[in-house]
Write a protein that holds these residues in place. Structure first.
Motif, short mmCIF file in Angstrom:
data_model
loop_
_atom_site.label_atom_id
_atom_site.label_comp_id
_atom_site.label_asym_id
_atom_site.label_seq_id
_atom_site.Cartn_x
_atom_site.Cartn_y
_atom_site.Cartn_z
N LEU A 89 -29.19 7.17 -31.45
CA LEU A 89 -28.90 6.25 -32.55
C LEU A 89 -27.95 6.89 -33.54
N GLU A 90 -26.91 6.13 -33.92
CA GLU A 90 -25.92 6.63 -34.89
C GLU A 90 -25.64 5.51 -35.90
N PHE A 91 -25.64 5.89 -37.18
CA PHE A 91 -25.45 4.89 -38.25
C PHE A 91 -23.99 4.71 -38.63
N GLU A 94 -17.69 5.53 -37.55
CA GLU A 94 -16.61 6.49 -37.26
C GLU A 94 -17.14 7.63 -36.39
N PHE A 95 -18.35 8.10 -36.69
CA PHE A 95 -18.96 9.15 -35.87
C PHE A 95 -19.22 8.62 -34.47
N ALA A 96 -19.67 7.36 -34.38
CA ALA A 96 -19.98 6.77 -33.07
C ALA A 96 -18.74 6.71 -32.17
N GLU A 116 -25.53 1.76 -32.26
CA GLU A 116 -25.14 1.89 -33.67
C GLU A 116 -26.07 1.06 -34.55
N GLY A 117 -26.50 1.66 -35.64
CA GLY A 117 -27.35 0.95 -36.59
C GLY A 117 -28.27 1.89 -37.33
N ALA A 118 -29.21 1.31 -38.07
CA ALA A 118 -30.17 2.09 -38.85
C ALA A 118 -31.49 2.20 -38.08
N SER A 119 -32.12 3.38 -38.16
CA SER A 119 -33.36 3.60 -37.40
C SER A 119 -34.42 2.58 -37.75
N GLY A 120 -34.49 2.24 -39.05
CA GLY A 120 -35.52 1.28 -39.50
C GLY A 120 -35.36 -0.07 -38.84
N LEU A 140 -35.16 14.73 -33.41
CA LEU A 140 -34.85 14.24 -34.76
C LEU A 140 -33.82 15.15 -35.40
N ASP A 141 -32.65 14.57 -35.71
CA ASP A 141 -31.57 15.36 -36.31
C ASP A 141 -30.71 14.48 -37.20
N HIS A 142 -31.33 13.42 -37.78
CA HIS A 142 -30.59 12.52 -38.66
C HIS A 142 -30.91 12.83 -40.10
N TRP A 143 -30.87 11.88 -40.99
CA TRP A 143 -31.13 12.14 -42.41
C TRP A 143 -32.54 12.68 -42.57
N LYS A 144 -32.65 13.78 -43.31
CA LYS A 144 -33.90 14.55 -43.32
C LYS A 144 -35.04 13.79 -43.98
N ASP A 145 -34.71 12.89 -44.90
CA ASP A 145 -35.77 12.10 -45.57
C ASP A 145 -36.22 10.92 -44.70
N ASP A 169 -34.94 19.12 -35.84
CA ASP A 169 -33.99 20.14 -36.30
C ASP A 169 -34.12 20.28 -37.82
N ASN A 170 -33.70 21.43 -38.35
CA ASN A 170 -33.52 21.64 -39.80
C ASN A 170 -34.79 21.61 -40.62
N VAL A 171 -35.89 22.03 -40.06
CA VAL A 171 -37.14 21.91 -40.83
C VAL A 171 -37.20 22.92 -41.98
N LEU A 198 -29.64 28.60 -39.01
CA LEU A 198 -28.76 27.45 -39.21
C LEU A 198 -27.51 27.66 -38.35
N GLU A 199 -27.07 26.61 -37.72
CA GLU A 199 -25.93 26.69 -36.78
C GLU A 199 -24.76 27.48 -37.38
N TYR A 200 -24.26 28.43 -36.59
CA TYR A 200 -23.06 29.20 -36.92
C TYR A 200 -23.22 30.06 -38.17
O1 LIG Z 1 -27.70 16.60 -43.07
C1 LIG Z 1 -27.78 16.96 -41.89
N1 LIG Z 1 -27.91 16.09 -40.90
C2 LIG Z 1 -27.90 14.67 -41.21
C3 LIG Z 1 -27.34 13.97 -40.03
C4 LIG Z 1 -26.98 12.71 -40.12
C5 LIG Z 1 -26.39 12.03 -38.95
O2 LIG Z 1 -27.35 11.09 -38.46
C6 LIG Z 1 -26.74 9.80 -38.48
N2 LIG Z 1 -27.80 8.82 -38.59
C7 LIG Z 1 -28.41 8.40 -39.71
N3 LIG Z 1 -29.36 7.48 -39.35
C8 LIG Z 1 -29.32 7.38 -38.02
C9 LIG Z 1 -30.18 6.51 -37.20
F1 LIG Z 1 -31.03 7.24 -36.47
F2 LIG Z 1 -30.88 5.73 -38.01
F3 LIG Z 1 -29.45 5.76 -36.41
C10 LIG Z 1 -28.36 8.20 -37.52
C11 LIG Z 1 -25.75 9.86 -39.62
O3 LIG Z 1 -24.82 8.82 -39.53
C12 LIG Z 1 -25.15 11.23 -39.34
O4 LIG Z 1 -24.28 11.20 -38.24
C13 LIG Z 1 -27.68 18.39 -41.54
C14 LIG Z 1 -27.25 19.27 -42.54
C15 LIG Z 1 -27.13 20.61 -42.26
N4 LIG Z 1 -26.70 21.47 -43.31
O5 LIG Z 1 -26.67 22.70 -43.11
O6 LIG Z 1 -26.40 20.96 -44.42
C16 LIG Z 1 -27.42 21.13 -40.99
C17 LIG Z 1 -27.85 20.26 -40.01
O7 LIG Z 1 -28.16 20.71 -38.74
C18 LIG Z 1 -27.99 18.89 -40.26
O8 LIG Z 1 -28.46 18.08 -39.26
#
Ligand SMILES: O=C(NC/C=C/[C@H]1O[C@@H](n2cnc(C(F)(F)F)c2)[C@H](O)[C@@H]1O)c1cc([N+](=O)[O-])cc(O)c1O
Ligand SMILES: [Mg+2]
Length: 214
Positions: A89-91, A94-96, A116-120, A140-145, A169-171, A198-200
């Protein structure tokens, strides 16, 4: 006109990776993000932990929340058995657009469905729209909240079965405190922390693996 970071990442894949070779796509992104510009891919160190969990679970159905440029999408799908399916899932549209091209370059279109869309909105439609019963593995690797509300939503929608594995990811960095507290204190999950970086970077981060107990 100025390119975006995801566009530059796609360029690095098209210049340095071999079409149809997922591992070369993963390597090309890691080399670009380590040497040219940082990006929020799970990366190679945490990626190896991700690989080991995917191999151990050997999932038939995978849900990824947060495609971004498709790095972990390709990394996971490259390890799946022949008829397994990954829904990501991608919101951000442009990323998609970029992720679809990265996935195509890797030759993994048949295993991956990018939605494409919001998880909710999308999680409650998983069964009817995408013919999914339950997920064997969720990354799980999307918005942390959103990690905690979406986990509760997946439970409510009957998308988790006894033994389903959540890998987050990112706990630690950026951190998902409410999610971590929930999965570590709930009697319905068996959780394990995999310490990494954290990556890199040399900053501490890690993955939390949580098995749903039903
Ligand atoms: O903020 C971080 N990740 C947020 C990642 C967000 C990504 O998840 C997508 N999304 C949102 N909702 C959905 C769904 F599912 F609803 F479709 C998908 C957003 O458009 C974005 O591409 C992050 C930040 C850091 N950092 O070091 O700051 C390191 C990391 O590994 C991270 O993952
Ligand atoms: Mg991440």
């Amino acid at each position: 006109t100025q390119s975006t970071r995801p566009q530059r990442i796609l360029g690095a894949v098209q210049q340095n990776a071999t079409r149809g070779d997922p591992r070369s796509v993963v390597r090309a992104i890691d080399q670009y993000c380590r040497n040219q510009e940082w990006a929020m891919n799970v990366g190679d160190e945490k990626g190896c932990i991700l690989d080991s969990v995917v191999s151990e679970v050997n999932p038939a159905t995978v849900l990824e929340l947060g495609t971004y440029c498709g790095y972990s999408t390709v990394r996971i799908a490259s390890l799946l058995p022949p008829h397994a399916k990954l829904i990501t899932l991608e919101f951000n549209p442009e990323f998609a657009v970029i992720a679809r091209q990265v996935i195509a370059w890797a030759g993994l279109e048949d295993k991956i469905q990018l939605v494409e869309g919001a998880s909710g909105d999308l999680i409650p439609k998983m069964k009817e729209q995408f013919g999914v019963e339950t997920f064997d593995l969720v990354f799980l690797d999307h918005w942390k909240d959103r990690y905690l509300p979406d986990t509760k939503l997946m439970e409510e929608c009957g998308l988790l079965r006894k033994g389903s594995v959540l890998l987050a990811d990112n706990v630690i960095c950026p951190g998902t405190p409410e999610y971590l507290e929930f999965v570590r204190s709930s009697p319905r999950y068996e959780s394990q922390y995999f310490k990494s970086h954290l990556e890199y970077t040399k900053v501490e981060d890690g993955l939390e693996k949580s098995v749903f107990l039903g």
